[in-house]
Design a protein around this motif. Structure first.
Motif, PDB file in Angstrom:
ATOM      1  N   TYR A   2       6.828  -4.775  12.661  1.00  0.00           N
ATOM      2  CA  TYR A   2       5.815  -4.927  11.480  1.00  0.00           C
ATOM      3  C   TYR A   2       4.496  -5.420  12.114  1.00  0.00           C
ATOM      4  CZ  TYR A   2       3.567  -6.983   7.214  1.00  0.00           C
ATOM      5  OH  TYR A   2       2.648  -7.215   6.211  1.00  0.00           O
TER       6      TYR A   2
ATOM      7  N   LYS B  83       0.694  -3.721  12.286  1.00  0.00           N
ATOM      8  CA  LYS B  83      -0.312  -4.253  11.816  1.00  0.00           C
ATOM      9  C   LYS B  83      -1.311  -4.758  12.624  1.00  0.00           C
ATOM     10  CE  LYS B  83      -0.768  -7.774   7.875  1.00  0.00           C
ATOM     11  NZ  LYS B  83      -0.185  -8.948   7.147  1.00  0.00           N
TER      12      LYS B  83
ATOM     13  N   ILE C 134      -7.736  -2.634   1.563  1.00  0.00           N
ATOM     14  CA  ILE C 134      -6.453  -1.766   1.816  1.00  0.00           C
ATOM     15  C   ILE C 134      -5.284  -2.873   2.362  1.00  0.00           C
ATOM     16  CG2 ILE C 134      -5.260   0.316   2.762  1.00  0.00           C
ATOM     17  CD1 ILE C 134      -7.598   1.732   2.173  1.00  0.00           C
ATOM     18  N   MET C 135      -5.836  -3.412   3.583  1.00  0.00           N
ATOM     19  CA  MET C 135      -4.812  -4.016   4.395  1.00  0.00           C
ATOM     20  C   MET C 135      -4.375  -5.374   3.273  1.00  0.00           C
ATOM     21  SD  MET C 135      -4.330  -3.468   7.619  1.00  0.00           S
ATOM     22  CE  MET C 135      -4.095  -5.340   8.278  1.00  0.00           C
TER      23      MET C 135
ATOM     24  N   TYR D  32      -1.836  -3.942   0.603  1.00  0.00           N
ATOM     25  CA  TYR D  32      -0.658  -3.492   1.592  1.00  0.00           C
ATOM     26  C   TYR D  32      -0.009  -4.778   1.752  1.00  0.00           C
ATOM     27  CZ  TYR D  32       2.105  -2.252   5.741  1.00  0.00           C
ATOM     28  OH  TYR D  32       3.321  -2.192   6.646  1.00  0.00           O
TER      29      TYR D  32
ATOM     30  N   VAL E 298       3.855  -5.722   0.196  1.00  0.00           N
ATOM     31  CA  VAL E 298       5.052  -6.032   1.019  1.00  0.00           C
ATOM     32  C   VAL E 298       5.846  -7.100   0.772  1.00  0.00           C
ATOM     33  CG1 VAL E 298       5.712  -6.810   3.463  1.00  0.00           C
ATOM     34  CG2 VAL E 298       4.239  -4.866   3.328  1.00  0.00           C
TER      35      VAL E 298
ATOM     36  N   PHE F 148      -0.023   6.231   3.660  1.00  0.00           N
ATOM     37  CA  PHE F 148       0.514   5.840   2.359  1.00  0.00           C
ATOM     38  C   PHE F 148       1.920   6.385   2.156  1.00  0.00           C
ATOM     39  CE2 PHE F 148      -4.123   6.825   1.001  1.00  0.00           C
ATOM     40  CZ  PHE F 148      -4.359   5.428   1.008  1.00  0.00           C
TER      41      PHE F 148
ATOM     42  N   MET G  29       3.408   3.334   4.214  1.00  0.00           N
ATOM     43  CA  MET G  29       3.160   1.987   3.412  1.00  0.00           C
ATOM     44  C   MET G  29       4.369   1.923   2.518  1.00  0.00           C
ATOM     45  SD  MET G  29      -0.856   1.437   3.033  1.00  0.00           S
ATOM     46  CE  MET G  29      -1.882   0.869   4.486  1.00  0.00           C
TER      47      MET G  29
ATOM     48  N   VAL H  50       6.805  -0.981   2.636  1.00  0.00           N
ATOM     49  CA  VAL H  50       6.586  -2.070   1.363  1.00  0.00           C
ATOM     50  C   VAL H  50       7.902  -2.174   0.977  1.00  0.00           C
ATOM     51  CG1 VAL H  50       6.076  -2.224  -0.898  1.00  0.00           C
ATOM     52  CG2 VAL H  50       4.214  -1.811   0.944  1.00  0.00           C
TER      53      VAL H  50
ATOM     54  N   THR I  34      -6.848  -2.086  -6.353  1.00  0.00           N
ATOM     55  CA  THR I  34      -6.855  -3.478  -6.055  1.00  0.00           C
ATOM     56  C   THR I  34      -6.921  -4.534  -6.967  1.00  0.00           C
ATOM     57  OG1 THR I  34      -7.963  -2.845  -3.868  1.00  0.00           O
ATOM     58  CG2 THR I  34      -8.517  -4.846  -4.651  1.00  0.00           C
TER      59      THR I  34
END
Length: 497
Positions: free
Chosen positions: A39, A43, A69-70, A73, A77, A122, A125, A129, A260
């Protein structure tokens, strides 16, 4: 036959064998070591991969959008832990849920190892997630199952577990970060997939011998008549999501900004709903309800703490790349290496904190006071970054020692709050919502990062002083308030610490 109480599970599980703790602790922190390697390895590269130029192998996304986006994400998670908690409590039990979570995480890293642009990003992710939501809260829950609620080794055990997790997080940036930034981003992501595969192999081979009955029981299994209703609700919910996504895509309203906003709202609404459901449930006893009320201010403190701490891989990563002197003594330091500071400090100081709590025993500070100290230290970790900005301005590169000091302070705060938070969650959780309450703990991280999704795009060299000053001051102030209300919180905990 499944056992019915934590004390019974404790008796059936080997009690010693790993640093004076149950042997299963080694299996669990080793599994998390490799999961965290995968992970944090991914990251450490992700934000640079998103905003790096296309000519350098990146995606060329705007830096503010990449930061949002970070955060989204990261929020998803931890938000997905609700799914993992529900599946463990109602369907599979913790142990099986952990396994399938690892499989999904590995699949996500494999997807990102292919140069398929935004599509691969995506897809990756989505799998990571969902997989992390299945794995992470349930591993921590099984750690709690290794101890009785009265066992004074409990906080120490979680601190050791926390140190094991951070071994993986420490190693990852040096391997995946170096490969990703100096060779090829996708090679770094492929290395993360290998790490998760190793974790799964270790978990399957050693878990059968060391974990006993811990994590095997389904706490609140679905009744036969409930299964059809749950399946119908799942299918309806999935259909609604697919239709809304399709409409958003066709009408061009499915933007990063809109998504968002949605996650930021959900990050606040979902935990409120969670607390309400558990507080009004007939399955929650009066004593458990009191302990849940005590948990609410701790949850709020945790939200603020993680909002600051999780910016280490977003804002401080950008700070390392754009504001820090990386060329020293003829050597260029990859900016991704700074992501190893937090875990290396945890590795160094986690045994000290674990021994401190073990030595103090029943004389150690109550949990709310530990949370307060952690929150204050996190606020100071941002305030300290005001010094170079005020001294030299925000248009000059600064010594990497400022980042080192900031990471050190927030790590001290993390060691006061995070392993203790894991431990107190397993103690305050209602029996019928055991795994789901652990998911609620990780949801505090999701809420913090959901808030970050709105505020991290505000950071740039012009707003740096206001940004670090405001967020740092709020953290310190909330920590002081928590210190004053700690006695009332401890009383609601009904004899637990």
């Amino acid at each position: 036959m499944y056992v019915t109480s934590n004390d019974q599970k404790f008796k059936k599980t080997p009690e010693t064998g790993f640093l004076g703790h149950p042997r299963g602790l080694f299996t669990l922190f080793s599994t998390e070591l490799w999961e965290r390697f995968s992970y944090y390895g991914m990251k450490a590269l992700l934000i640079y991969y998103m905003y790096d130029k296309l000519s350098n192998g990146g995606l060329g996304i705007d830096q503010g959008t990449a930061a949002a986006i970070m955060s989204v994400y990261g929020s998803l998670v931890y938000m997905s832990g609700m799914i993992g908690g529900w599946i463990a409590d109602r369907l599979l039990g913790n142990r099986h849920t952990i396994f399938w979570g690892g499989v999904l995480i590995m699949t996500g890293h494999i997807a990102l190892s292919f140069p398929a642009g935004l599509t691969a990003l995506f897809v990756s992710m989505f799998f990571i997630v969902l997989g992390t939501g299945l794995l992470k809260p349930n591993v921590s829950k099984v750690v709690g199952d290794l101890y009785s609620k009265e066992d004074t080794r409990r906080d120490s055990g979680f601190s050791i577990f926390y140190m094991g997790i951070n071994l993986g997080a420490f190693i990852a940036p040096y391997i995946t970060g170096t490969l990703g930034q100096k060779v090829n981003y996708h090679l770094g992501f492929a290395t993360a997939a290998v790490g998760m595969a190793l974790g799964l192999i270790f978990y399957v081979i050693t878990g059968r011998r060391s974990l006993g009955d811990a994590g095997q029981r389904v706490a609140n299994p679905l009744k036969p008549e409930e299964r059809k209703k749950v399946l119908a609700r799942f299918l309806i919910g999935a259909a609604i999501i697919i239709v809304l996504a399709a409409v958003g895509y066709v009408t061009h309203t499915l933007t990063v900004k809109a998504f968002t906003n949605l996650i930021s709202i959900l990050g606040i609404v979902i935990p409120i709903c969670y607390f309400v459901v558990m507080l009004v449930s007939k399955k929650t006893t009066a004593e458990e309800r009191s302990r849940l009320l005590a948990y609410i201010p701790l949850f709020i403190a945790s939200v603020m703490f993680w909002s600051i701490q999780e910016q280490g891989s977003v804002i401080l990563a950008i700070y390392a790349d754009n504001r820090t002197q990386l060329d020293l003594w003829g050597f260029h330091i990859p900016s991704s290496w700074f992501q190893s500071l937090n875990p290396v400090f945890i590795i160094i100081f986690s045994p000290i904190f674990a021994l401190l709590w073990l030595k103090l025993g029943k004389r150690q500070p109550v949990t709310p006071n530990k949370f307060s100290l952690g929150l204050i230290l996190s606020g100071i970790s941002f305030l300290i970054l005001l010094v170079p900005a005020i001294m030299y301005g925000t248009d000059h590169l600064v010594s990497p020692l400022w980042l080192v000091l900031s990471f050190l302070l927030v790590t001290f705060g993390e060691l006061c709050l995070s392993p203790v938070g894991l431990s107190v969650t397993t103690k305050l959780a209602p029996a019928a919502f055991s795994a789901q309450t652990m998911s609620l703990w990780f949801l505090s991280n999701a809420t913090g990062q959901a808030i970050n999704a709105k505020i991290t795009p505000l950071y740039n060299s012009h707003t740096e002083i206001t940004y670090f000053g405001t967020i740092g001051a709020i953290g310190v102030l909330l920590g002081i308030i928590l210190l004053f209300v700690a006695p009332k919180i401890h009383k609601l905990m009904r004899g637990l610490n």
